[in-house]
Scaffold this motif. Structure first.
Motif, short mmCIF file in Angstrom:
data_model
loop_
_atom_site.label_atom_id
_atom_site.label_comp_id
_atom_site.label_asym_id
_atom_site.label_seq_id
_atom_site.Cartn_x
_atom_site.Cartn_y
_atom_site.Cartn_z
N THR A 6 0.83 -1.21 0.00
CA THR A 6 0.00 0.00 0.00
C THR A 6 0.87 1.27 0.00
N MET A 7 2.19 1.07 0.18
CA MET A 7 3.07 2.24 0.28
C MET A 7 3.95 2.31 -0.97
N PRO A 43 2.77 3.26 7.88
CA PRO A 43 2.47 4.51 7.17
C PRO A 43 2.40 5.71 8.12
N GLU A 44 1.81 5.48 9.31
CA GLU A 44 1.69 6.58 10.28
C GLU A 44 3.07 7.00 10.80
N LYS A 84 4.76 8.98 8.11
CA LYS A 84 4.15 10.30 7.95
C LYS A 84 4.76 11.26 8.97
#
Ligand code: UDP
Ligand code: MG
Length: 312
Positions: free
Chosen positions: A30-31, A104-105, A108
């Motif tokens: 997903t990344m 992902p967090e 970020k």
């Protein structure tokens, strides 16, 4: 493109490895703007962890390092960091207790929010034996009271570190390593991301109560010398007490001419003082033994097998 090295220490994780890799792959897919370098470190497993890792290296292109015996998670983490080539690096347990879904967090926080590192912290210890949680809490309270390096209760080793932070960790050559403390000691602006405790997906914990106890002592010895001052303080306290006692006995003898009775109380006092002396000697011994281990300068781990250095 950002490259992230993910270090996975494994000790007897044959049951967890494939579900772990599947979940990690799902998240990485997903990344799109991230290139991941997955490094498995086989910490002398006795089951078929190594053969599964070799298979994953073939199928998924992961890298691996395999130790000649079990050197402990700290050594496995260090080996991973020394092999990591990414802009960022994180350690992740193989049992899915460090959810890959948080990646992902974490990214970020370092890429968009201006933090140097992003750490994870479990907000509860659901599923853990209550006695273990109790001692863990006591440990955090104690070490934060006596050490200048403050530890965050519930902080995991699963922390995304920027390249300067990884280099800082690698520059610390100490043999008795306590990463939770080293992570804090190096500093850098860190965002904490909280999550609910997850139970291990398969297999069982490698940390017995005895191992955890000795690891926490390791932390205290590595990050504070307060117990040494405690020994000096106790010595002073008993010396002053004994001085007052001696003066009292002399005055009583001079004024009332009564000799001191009660050998039992004397024995108790001797025992108490011998106990205090032995306790203090034990504290010194603990520091001395760590110093001894450090000056020997033995390598942190011995590699028996390693995948080719160049990433796929
Ligand atoms: N581990 C390791 N060497 C050891 C003990 C543990 O590499 O000597 C690894 C283990 O395979 C896992 C991680 O360290 O990936 C955390 O271990 P575990 O899950 O047993 O600890 P817990 O989560 O119960 O604290
Ligand atoms: Mg675990």
């Amino acid at each position: 493109m950002t490259t992230v090295s993910l270090i996975v220490p494994c000790y007897n994780e044959s049951a967890a490895l494939r579900p772990f890799m599947a979940e990690l792959r799902r998240v990485l897919d997903t990344m799109a703007d991230v290139k991941a370098e997955v490094i498995f470190v086989n910490d002398g497993s006795r089951d078929d962890t190594l053969s599964i890792i070799r298979e994953l290296a073939q199928q998924e292109g992961v890298r691996y390092v395999s130790f000649s015996r079990n050197f402990g998670k700290e050594a496995a983490m260090l080996a991973g960091f020394s092999r990591a080539s990414g802009d960022y690096a994180a350690v992740m347990d193989a049992d899915l207790q460090d959810p890959p879904a948080l990646l992902p967090e974490l990214l970020k926080a370092v890429r968009e929010e201006g933090y140097d590192c992003a750490g994870t912290r479990r907000v509860n210890r659901k599923g853990e034996p209550p006695i273990r949680s109790f001692f863990a809490r006591c440990f955090y309270r104690l070490i934060n009271m006596v050490s200048d390096t403050k530890l965050v209760d519930g902080a995991r080793d699963y922390k995304l570190l920027c390249r300067p932070a990884v280099d800082a960790l690698l520059s610390m050559p100490e043999v008795c390593r306590f990463s939770k403390g080293l992570y804090e000691w190096i500093g850098f602006r860190t965002k904490w991301i909280e999550f609910e405790n997850v139970e291990r997906i398969a297999g069982e914990t490698k940390w017995s109560f005895r191992k955890l106890f000795s690891y926490s002592l390791e932390g205290i010895v590595a990050f504070t010398t307060a117990p040494l001052s405690l020994a000096a303080f106790l010595g002073l306290f008993f010396m002053v007490g004994a001085g007052v006692g001696i003066i009292f006995i002399i005055i009583r003898e001079l004024v009332y001419h009564c000799s001191v009775g009660g050998w039992a109380s004397l024995v108790c006092i001797i025992l108490l003082l011998s106990g205090v002396q032995l306790f203090c000697l034990g504290i010194f011994g603990r520091y001395l033994s760590k110093t001894y281990l450090e000056v020997k300068r033995r390598p942190h781990f011995i590699v028996a097998e390693e995948s080719p250095r160049s990433p796929e």
